[in-house]
Write an enzyme that holds these catalytic residues in place. Structure first.
Site, PDB file in Angstrom:
ATOM      1  N   GLU A 141       0.809  -1.219   0.000  1.00 37.82           N
ATOM      2  CA  GLU A 141       0.000   0.000   0.000  1.00 37.82           C
ATOM      3  C   GLU A 141       0.842   1.270   0.000  1.00 37.82           C
ATOM      4  O   GLU A 141       1.766   1.401   0.798  1.00 37.82           O
ATOM      5  CB  GLU A 141      -0.885  -0.005   1.250  1.00 37.82           C
ATOM      6  CG  GLU A 141      -1.792   1.199   1.390  1.00 37.82           C
ATOM      7  CD  GLU A 141      -2.669   1.132   2.625  1.00 37.82           C
ATOM      8  OE1 GLU A 141      -3.607   1.942   2.714  1.00 37.82           O
ATOM      9  OE2 GLU A 141      -2.429   0.282   3.501  1.00 37.82           O
ATOM     10  N   GLU A 236     -12.589   3.125   4.441  1.00 39.85           N
ATOM     11  CA  GLU A 236     -11.531   3.397   5.412  1.00 39.85           C
ATOM     12  C   GLU A 236     -11.489   4.900   5.685  1.00 39.85           C
ATOM     13  O   GLU A 236     -10.506   5.583   5.419  1.00 39.85           O
ATOM     14  CB  GLU A 236     -10.176   2.886   4.900  1.00 39.85           C
ATOM     15  CG  GLU A 236      -9.141   2.800   6.019  1.00 39.85           C
ATOM     16  CD  GLU A 236      -7.750   2.441   5.510  1.00 39.85           C
ATOM     17  OE1 GLU A 236      -7.135   1.534   6.090  1.00 39.85           O
ATOM     18  OE2 GLU A 236      -7.284   3.062   4.529  1.00 39.85           O
TER      19      GLU A 236
END
Length: 252
Positions: A141, A236
């Site tokens: 990520e 998120e």
């Protein structure tokens, strides 16, 4: 598009083990978590309680982070952290066991605030090999807000992914982090769909629910879907209880 709730950032007014049921009550059948324990190798009773909370709620765990250190202190992963290889790998084994028992197919490996070394690549290869045993993909990520974190764009991540040399290592396309870092989201969602293992969203600026800022989240998700993305989208973002009215079909 299929959505899941990240229960490490949403429903945080509740104890961790109560959050899967809250997500289910809010209409979601899938969830994701950062590492929900204080250490890489938690006591077995804590693992069992976490798994029971997910199972009893009737939701599926679709993504789980590996242990990433102390996030509140600024740690952002152990993959590239010198001297913590054994700790990282022990945590990988625990995460893979959880993934096997709960049917989770995505495990997120935060890189850490260090350069990508051969040891870091070896750690990712190890994680990929362990993940393959449970039919899971390892996610890498890009992050914003962490000055020493070296992976900031999709290209940064994909360069590392290519060096690992495993088919089950993929980009976690977090549209919030990519946008904050100035990446070209149109290129990401059109050119790299086949290398994306998971998607996460939040609004820019502020990391709130989509619709509270300037990022065309629904537009980018539509482009991802049109280009062949069929995975979940992790919510998120920070919001008070609720914050889901922006999702088509959820109503207002």
């Amino acid at each position: 598009m299929r959505y899941d709730v990240n229960l490490s950032i949403l429903f945080t007014d509740l104890p961790v083990l109560a959050r899967p049921a809250a997500a289910r009550a809010a209409g979601f059948d899938a969830v994701e978590f950062w590492w929900p324990f204080a250490e890489a190798v938690p006591p077995s009773r804590e693992v069992e309680a976490f798994e029971a909370a997910v199972t009893d709620a009737g939701v599926r765990l679709v993504s789980l982070n590996f242990f990433a250190g102390d996030l509140s202190a600024g740690d952002r992963g152990l993959v590239a952290w010198p001297g913590r290889q054994s700790e990282f790998r022990a945590g990988v084994e625990i995460a893979a066991g959880i993934a096997r028992r709960l049917g989770c197919r995505a495990l997120n490996a935060l890189h850490g605030n260090f350069p990508t070394t051969d040891a870091a690549l070896a750690n990712l290869a190890f994680a990929a090999d362990v993940a393959a045993e449970v039919d899971a993909v390892v996610l890498v990520e890009p992050l914003s807000g962490a000055p020493d974190y070296p992976l900031r764009t999709a290209a940064d991540v994909l360069e590392v992914v290519g060096r690992v040399g495993r088919d089950n290592v993929a980009l976690l396309a977090d549209l919030y982090h990519l946008a904050v870092n100035g990446d070209d989201l149109d290129a990401v969602v059109s050119d790299h769909v086949d290398r994306i293992g998971h998607v996460q969203v939040a609004e820019v600026p502020g990391r709130g629910a989509p619709g509270t800022g300037d990022l065309d989240v629904l537009g980018y998700l539509a482009k991802l879907e049109a280009n062949g993305y069929r995975g979940h989208v992790g919510l998120e973002y920070r919001a008070s209880t609720g914050g889901f009215d922006w999702i088509p079909g959820k109503g207002r």
